[in-house]
Design a protein around this motif. Structure first.
Motif, PDB file in Angstrom:
ATOM      1  N   MET A  40      -6.303  26.379 -50.429  1.00  7.64           N
ATOM      2  CA  MET A  40      -7.021  27.617 -50.733  1.00  7.64           C
ATOM      3  C   MET A  40      -7.054  27.880 -52.241  1.00  7.64           C
ATOM      4  O   MET A  40      -7.732  28.787 -52.698  1.00  7.64           O
ATOM      5  CB  MET A  40      -6.344  28.796 -50.023  1.00  7.64           C
ATOM      6  CG  MET A  40      -6.178  28.578 -48.544  1.00  7.64           C
ATOM      7  SD  MET A  40      -7.360  29.423 -47.508  1.00  7.64           S
ATOM      8  CE  MET A  40      -7.091  31.105 -47.824  1.00  7.64           C
ATOM      9  N   SER A  76     -10.763  35.664 -40.883  1.00  7.03           N
ATOM     10  CA  SER A  76      -9.961  34.580 -41.450  1.00  7.03           C
ATOM     11  C   SER A  76     -10.520  33.218 -41.076  1.00  7.03           C
ATOM     12  O   SER A  76     -10.428  32.261 -41.861  1.00  7.03           O
ATOM     13  CB  SER A  76      -8.497  34.695 -40.991  1.00  7.03           C
ATOM     14  OG  SER A  76      -8.380  34.549 -39.595  1.00  7.03           O
ATOM     15  N   ASP A  80     -11.021  31.557 -44.621  1.00 12.38           N
ATOM     16  CA  ASP A  80     -10.084  30.455 -44.873  1.00 12.38           C
ATOM     17  C   ASP A  80     -10.805  29.114 -44.870  1.00 12.38           C
ATOM     18  O   ASP A  80     -10.628  28.291 -45.780  1.00 12.38           O
ATOM     19  CB  ASP A  80      -8.972  30.443 -43.825  1.00 12.38           C
ATOM     20  CG  ASP A  80      -8.019  31.625 -43.966  1.00 12.38           C
ATOM     21  OD1 ASP A  80      -8.235  32.466 -44.854  1.00 12.38           O
ATOM     22  OD2 ASP A  80      -7.072  31.720 -43.159  1.00 12.38           O
TER      23      ASP A  80
END
Length: 307
Positions: A40, A76, A80
């Motif tokens: 990330m 997410s 993500d």
């Protein structure tokens, strides 16, 4: 040695099966853990790839889950996976890595697309609402690879689109797992506790295609050796599907549970059918080898030995 291979998602189901594959010995495989490299973190990923100078990147990392998990956390699953895909693909491009295999998912196909799903159907309609976040992120990664090749054809950035996968190193938590491992866990626990019935979401008539994950690992290594010849987008599947009811019955036979199934018609079931067209894969010269019953038996044995 064929060269240096940077594998993302080395601790996931696909990644661990790639690392355990006999053909892995032909490569110097880098597979840093999330503690060693945070995918990330764009600058960290870019610096890592620039320093290691891999010959090939295989992008298999991502936040994954079944219908329940996707519906519970769509933000997410989008954010993500969007960051991870962008960081790996653009990091490789900036470092001048010429070869990259991106793993997509059949969830990128439109909700209403006719089956079997052909690669040219991507982005021709609305996505399935139950996993839209994950699908959007996978579409962006696919497009990044295509746009990189469009601007610089010498960069062989290509995408494999696997059907549903199962096998060793899968997740067996019904709240987080995909269909087949969830079924194995549910039926196994029903047998242990002598439960007379197991619940199936919906009417069980939705159809799904599942491929044993070791077969995908074999395909990845074939692609690694023949990336220039592989189509830019290619489904990876068995070319046949079964109903959810069929999967429950097959697992019950393997486990030896003889109870009955009950259907909760209030639960979501996702797309009614999701079957890959495997014409490109067949023309390219590859087919998976593991039958459904053989794969379920191996997966159940793994479940017993590890969990």
């Amino acid at each position: 040695m064929r060269g240096k291979l940077f594998l993302t998602g080395g601790s996931g189901m696909v990644g661990r099966n790639v690392l355990a594959h006999p053909l892995a010995a032909n490569w110097d495989i880098l597979h840093p853990s999330s503690r060693e490299l945070d995918l990330m973190d764009a600058s960290a990923v870019e610096a890592y790839i620039a320093a290691e100078k891999p010959d090939l990147v295989v992008h298999a990392a991502g936040k994954v889950g079944g219908i329940a998990a996707n519906m519970a956390a769509p933000l997410s699953f989008l954010d993500d996976n969007l960051m991870i895909g962008r960081n790996v693909i653009m990091g490789a491009r900036k470092a001048g890595v010429r070869q990259l295999i991106n793993l997509g998912s059949t969830c990128i196909y439109p909700h209403a697309a006719p089956n079997p799903l052909r690669e040219e159907m991507i982005l021709t309609g609305e996505l399935e609402p139950t996993n839209e976040g994950y699908a959007l992120a996978k579409v962006v990664a696919l497009r990044l690879c295509q746009f990189i090749r469009r601007e610089a054809p010498e960069f062989q950035y290509k995408t494999l689109i696997p059907c549903n996968l199962y096998g060793p190193h899968d997740k067996f938590d019904p709240q987080k797992s995909h269909l087949l491992p969830a079924i194995i866990r549910k039926v196994y626990e029903a047998k242990l506790s002598n439960e007379p019935a197991v619940e199936i979401w919906g009417d069980g008539m939705a159809r799904r295609e599942f491929m044993y994950v070791e077969d995908l690992a074999t395909l990845i290594f074939k692609a690694a050796d023949n990336l220039e010849d592989m189509p830019e987008l290619m489904n990876a599947g068995v070319g046949t599907d079964h109903s959810v009811n069929d999967y429950y019955a097959s697992v019950a036979r393997n486990i030896g549970w003889e109870g009955r199934f009950v259907h909760d018609l209030s639960k979501p079931v996702g797309m009614k059918q999701k079957l890959c067209d495997t014409s490109r894969q067949t023309a390219w010269g590859w087919q998976p080898e593991t039958s459904l019953d053989e794969g379920i038996a191996k997966t159940y044995q793994y479940f017993l030995e590890t969990l």
